[in-house]
Design a protein around this motif. Structure first.
Motif, PDB file in Angstrom:
ATOM      1  N   PRO A 267       4.330   1.757  -3.582  1.00 49.59           N
ATOM      2  CA  PRO A 267       4.307   2.144  -5.109  1.00 49.59           C
ATOM      3  C   PRO A 267       5.016   3.376  -5.389  1.00 49.59           C
ATOM      4  N   GLN A 268       4.489   4.514  -4.624  1.00 45.56           N
ATOM      5  CA  GLN A 268       4.794   5.995  -4.972  1.00 45.56           C
ATOM      6  C   GLN A 268       6.477   6.028  -4.606  1.00 45.56           C
TER       7      GLN A 268
ATOM      8  N   ASP B 122     -10.822  -7.602  -7.068  1.00 43.14           N
ATOM      9  CA  ASP B 122     -10.823  -6.243  -7.060  1.00 43.14           C
ATOM     10  C   ASP B 122      -9.864  -5.801  -7.947  1.00 43.14           C
TER      11      ASP B 122
ATOM     12  N   TRP C 134      -1.358  14.247   0.832  1.00 39.75           N
ATOM     13  CA  TRP C 134      -1.512  14.078  -0.696  1.00 39.75           C
ATOM     14  C   TRP C 134      -2.712  14.754  -0.725  1.00 39.75           C
TER      15      TRP C 134
ATOM     16  N   HIS D  43      -1.045   9.402   1.979  1.00 40.38           N
ATOM     17  CA  HIS D  43      -2.068   9.930   1.193  1.00 40.38           C
ATOM     18  C   HIS D  43      -2.902  10.854   1.870  1.00 40.38           C
TER      19      HIS D  43
ATOM     20  N   ILE E  78      -1.818   3.524  -6.917  1.00 39.22           N
ATOM     21  CA  ILE E  78      -0.408   3.487  -7.186  1.00 39.22           C
ATOM     22  C   ILE E  78       0.079   4.900  -7.149  1.00 39.22           C
ATOM     23  N   LYS E  79      -0.706   5.798  -7.473  1.00 37.94           N
ATOM     24  CA  LYS E  79      -0.253   7.299  -7.730  1.00 37.94           C
ATOM     25  C   LYS E  79      -0.127   8.066  -6.603  1.00 37.94           C
ATOM     26  N   ARG E  80       0.475   9.116  -6.638  1.00 39.32           N
ATOM     27  CA  ARG E  80       0.807  10.305  -5.730  1.00 39.32           C
ATOM     28  C   ARG E  80      -0.459  11.286  -5.633  1.00 39.32           C
TER      29      ARG E  80
ATOM     30  N   VAL F 298       0.855  -1.316  -0.074  1.00 40.27           N
ATOM     31  CA  VAL F 298      -0.180   0.042  -0.011  1.00 40.27           C
ATOM     32  C   VAL F 298       0.723   1.244  -0.027  1.00 40.27           C
ATOM     33  N   THR F 299       1.795   1.192   0.905  1.00 40.70           N
ATOM     34  CA  THR F 299       2.644   2.590   0.847  1.00 40.70           C
ATOM     35  C   THR F 299       3.876   2.666   0.089  1.00 40.70           C
TER      36      THR F 299
ATOM     37  N   LEU G 261      -3.873  -4.579  -8.889  1.00 39.01           N
ATOM     38  CA  LEU G 261      -2.868  -3.768  -9.594  1.00 39.01           C
ATOM     39  C   LEU G 261      -2.024  -3.541  -8.479  1.00 39.01           C
ATOM     40  N   GLN G 262      -2.236  -3.438  -7.180  1.00 44.53           N
ATOM     41  CA  GLN G 262      -1.267  -2.817  -5.905  1.00 44.53           C
ATOM     42  C   GLN G 262      -0.282  -4.039  -5.742  1.00 44.53           C
TER      43      GLN G 262
ATOM     44  N   VAL H 237      -8.336  -2.896  -8.554  1.00 38.26           N
ATOM     45  CA  VAL H 237      -7.384  -1.860  -8.011  1.00 38.26           C
ATOM     46  C   VAL H 237      -6.463  -2.546  -7.131  1.00 38.26           C
ATOM     47  N   SER H 238      -7.066  -3.399  -6.112  1.00 43.09           N
ATOM     48  CA  SER H 238      -6.298  -4.374  -5.316  1.00 43.09           C
ATOM     49  C   SER H 238      -5.229  -5.141  -6.201  1.00 43.09           C
TER      50      SER H 238
ATOM     51  N   LEU I  45      -6.513   4.240  -0.981  1.00 43.94           N
ATOM     52  CA  LEU I  45      -5.225   3.911  -0.540  1.00 43.94           C
ATOM     53  C   LEU I  45      -4.826   2.974  -1.624  1.00 43.94           C
ATOM     54  N   LYS I  46      -5.699   2.418  -2.681  1.00 48.36           N
ATOM     55  CA  LYS I  46      -5.241   1.242  -3.616  1.00 48.36           C
ATOM     56  C   LYS I  46      -4.568   1.962  -4.838  1.00 48.36           C
TER      57      LYS I  46
ATOM     58  N   THR J  69       2.012  -4.431  -8.512  1.00 44.66           N
ATOM     59  CA  THR J  69       3.040  -3.415  -8.542  1.00 44.66           C
ATOM     60  C   THR J  69       4.183  -3.610  -7.569  1.00 44.66           C
TER      61      THR J  69
END
Ligand code: SF4
Lengths: 475, 215
Positions: free
Chosen positions: A39-40, A82, B97, B94, B33-35, A36-37, A87-88, A84-85, B30-31, A91
């Motif tokens: 990827p960025q 899901d 952000w 986040h 992957i961008k800022r 979760v924290t 993809l995370q 979106v999940s 929070l899912k 990633t």
């Protein structure tokens, strides 16, 4: 000159340089990573053309939004429903592959909640500095480490430099003397401490937990306690190293062995506060006086003993707290004065990095053994903290006890602690939860969380409402 | 990172204590992957009447008419006035952000949670701690006059009220410097690469078991 606290020693050992302005550069021994924290942070690293400083100081594991359903899980990452999940998690896989980092796959037996996995694998060791983009990193302090949560920018900073810019925190000692009553656990101690000092009570502090109760406590219990230090506002919680710590670490996969083990142990023996160390704040509780705790509101400090009742907001002298209590009762759908044992429950969740270790599951299983979950409970689930915990529990037959009693036995992950996957509360539902946060919407939109220990959650599942586990009779 | 020097802006209220990061930005967002792009979901559970989903067009959602940020008088606010222990809970960046993406540059409160406070500075957001009575007074002034603005001058470490009153605030010198210049921490730290390597070498000597275990 007075002696040093445990925190002082850990700080001193990792201090690269102190700056005139009071900030300091400290060295980080271990960074744990989840999906979760991070990827960025990886994206930032890539954009700047940087690489992780030390790949042997990093361990990654997906935990927050993976499914705990066996069938969905078995089908692999590509089958995460899901998108979106999915993809995370993908990633994280890609980032670890690209930068050649050690990562436990979703279906690896070593996978689990990052804060359960670190100590269990011996990745977290006494005397380390440990960070993770997750506030419950404080858990690892139970091993006599300096461990705290960081934001994503700092995740990137540690990846790129192996250091963190920090200001030294204040020293707080929370001492719990005496002995706990039977049925009272580390979770109740944690909630009692938060009830006493408030959710901001430890802001700016590193908390050391000490006293006879802590000395007698298992490593699992110490982890539960340190885990919740962030709920008292402290980024870091810690416990001095003793035989319990050393016995726990011995033989773990990443722990030192052979001659190196002996050298390490002699260094770890220093990891305690000196007898004449000075603390900025000392908080004392008597072990005997702590009762099983239940939260009634939307902040962990809104907590009372199980034999108490929901407080009347009018009783709070401070206007801000009065307003918060009023709003909390409205959100929770509770009337002032309701006895805690009258609160009816819809769901029960046993899991999370606070309470999903083997000892927690044993305590819950002992309570439900030979009984049935009440008909009024829509769902009661047990989510082990890791694949290892799950395996151990199954070897002990705990899974059968839970299943026979009508509880669901799930795959490891964060699950309903923060409901990023499909495990969540419906609006208005009351849940007895062994997790750490009862914030509005935490376990699902409109969901109402009551934080309790595993034994209390298990007893509530059987009764359909809260009961005092001290009165529980084994069948 | 965007530099912060002087901010003159409309003030909006978040009038409750212990605003946690789940409230600032609920977990389903929070899912990503961008800022970027978290602004429309800032305070999602308070701002809208339905449950928000990631990737949804928020302009069509039912808004909560009772939530102050939805009042026309606070539209375009860049300074958030808040209560004790703002930003408690998780470490999720986040949260800053979302505040930044919404348009906030500064948050004024009697106290902040540690990790959140720290995360703000990494994102060009200035958290200011002021005395609780003072914050209370600012709430009063803001409620009393529509269009209430404050000027926040980081260089001089002053909050200036419409009446010209100047309120001094504390900020750590290093953080202030980075924010004023919009500096990237990592680049600064890497200037100390030699010191880090020297530390690492002696630490490896002292604690060899901390190296090469995970591979
Ligand atoms: S179990 Fe809950 S608190 Fe722990 S890491 Fe997962 S989401 Fe965070």
């Amino acid at each position: 000159m007075s002696g040093q606290t445990l925190y002082d020693k850990l700080w001193q050992n990792h201090l690269i340089e102190a700056r005139d302005d009071g900030s300091a550069l400290i060295y980080i021994d271990l960074q744990l990573i989840h999906e979760v924290t991070s990827p960025q942070a990886f994206e930032g690293l890539r954009l700047a053309g940087r690489k992780p400083w030390r790949r042997d100081a990093i361990l990654a594991v997906p935990d927050h939004n993976i499914s705990t359903d066996s069938a969905e899980r078995a089908a692999g990452v590509a089958a995460i429903a899901d998108p979106v999940s999915r993809l995370q998690v993908q990633t994280l896989d890609e980032n670890c592959a690209d930068f050649d980092l050690v990562k436990f796959e979703m279906n690896d037996v070593r996978q689990g909640i990052v804060h359960v996995v670190g100590p269990e694998q011996g990745a977290t060791l006494p005397g380390m500095t440990v960070v993770c983009g997750d506030s419950h990193t404080s858990t690892h302090g139970a091993l006599g480490a300096l461990a705290h949560g960081i934001g994503t920018s700092e995740v990137e900073h540690v990846l790129a430099t192996q250091t963190l810019i920090q200001k030294k925190m204040k020293n707080m000692l929370v001492r719990i003397d005496g002995q706990l009553q039977p049925g009272v656990t580390a979770k109740d101690v944690a909630l009692a401490v938060i009830g006493k000092i408030g959710t901001a009570g430890g802001t700016g502090c590193a908390i050391e937990f000490g006293g006879q109760v802590i000395r007698d406590m298992s490593m699992e219990g110490r982890m539960t306690l340190c885990n919740m230090s962030i709920e008292a506002g402290a980024r870091a919680g810690m416990v001095a190293v003793d035989d319990t710590t050393i016995d726990y670490v011995k033989g773990r996969p990443y722990a030192p062995a052979g001659e190196m083990w002996d050298v390490a142990v002699s260094a770890w023996r220093e990891l305690h506060s000196d007898p004449d160390a000075q603390f900025d704040t000392v908080v004392e509780l008597a072990g005997e006086e702590i009762k099983p705790q239940v939260t009634w509101g939307t902040s962990p400090e809104m907590v009372v003993p199980v034999d108490g009742s929901v407080p009347d907001p009018a009783a709070f002298s401070d206007a801000t707290r009065r307003a918060a209590a009023t709003r909390a009762l409205e959100y929770m759908g509770l009337a002032a004065g309701t006895p805690i044992t009258d609160i009816k429950l819809d769901r029960v969740f046993i899991g999370s990095c606070t309470n999903s270790r083997i000892e927690d599951l044993r305590a819950a299983a002992a309570v439900v053994k030979g009984r049935r979950v009440a008909d009024s409970i829509k769902q009661a689930m047990v989510v082990p903290g890791s694949g290892q915990v799950k395996k151990q529990a199954e070897a002990e037959g705990l899974d059968r006890i839970f299943i026979d009693a009508g509880l669901e036995w799930r795959e490891p992950g964060c699950s309903m602690c923060l409901a990023m996957n499909a495990d969540k509360l419906g609006a208005g539902e009351h849940c007895a939860s062994t997790s750490n946060r009862n914030f509005e919407g935490r376990q699902g939109f409109g969901g109402r969380t009551h934080l309790v220990s595993p034994a209390m959650a298990a007893a509530a599942a059987v009764a359909g409402h809260f009961v005092d586990v001290r009165d529980w009779k084994e069948v | 990172m965007k530099a912060f020097t002087v901010e003159n802006g409309l003030v909006a209220p978040m009038d409750r204590a212990n605003v946690d990061t789940d409230l600032i930005i609920p977990k389903q967002f929070l899912k990503s992957i961008k800022r970027s792009g978290f602004g429309p979901n800032l305070f999602d559970e308070l701002r809208y009447l339905d449950e928000g989903q990631p990737g949804q067009d928020c302009s069509a959602r039912p808004i909560n008419p009772e939530f102050p940020l939805n009042f026309p008088r606070y539209a375009g606010a860049s300074i958030l006035l808040a209560r004790e222990n703002f930003g408690c809970g998780s470490s999720r960046e986040h949260a800053p952000w979302a505040l930044e993406d919404y348009g906030f540059r500064c948050i004024i409160a009697p106290s902040f949670a540690d990790i959140f406070y720290n995360n703000c500075f990494k994102n060009g957001l200035l958290p200011i701690e002021l005395d609780v009575q003072l914050v209370d007074r600012l709430f009063g002034e803001m409620y009393a006059s529509e269009g209430y603005q404050l000027t926040v001058d980081l260089q001089r470490q002053r909050v200036v009220t419409p009446s010209g009153e100047e309120i001094a605030f504390e900020v750590d010198a290093f953080r202030r410097h980075c924010l004023l210049e919009g500096l990237d921490d990592i680049g600064l730290t890497l200037q100390r690469e030699d010191a880090i390597r020297a530390f690492e070498a002696q630490w490896r000597e002292r604690s060899p078991w901390l190296f090469d275990a995970i591979r």
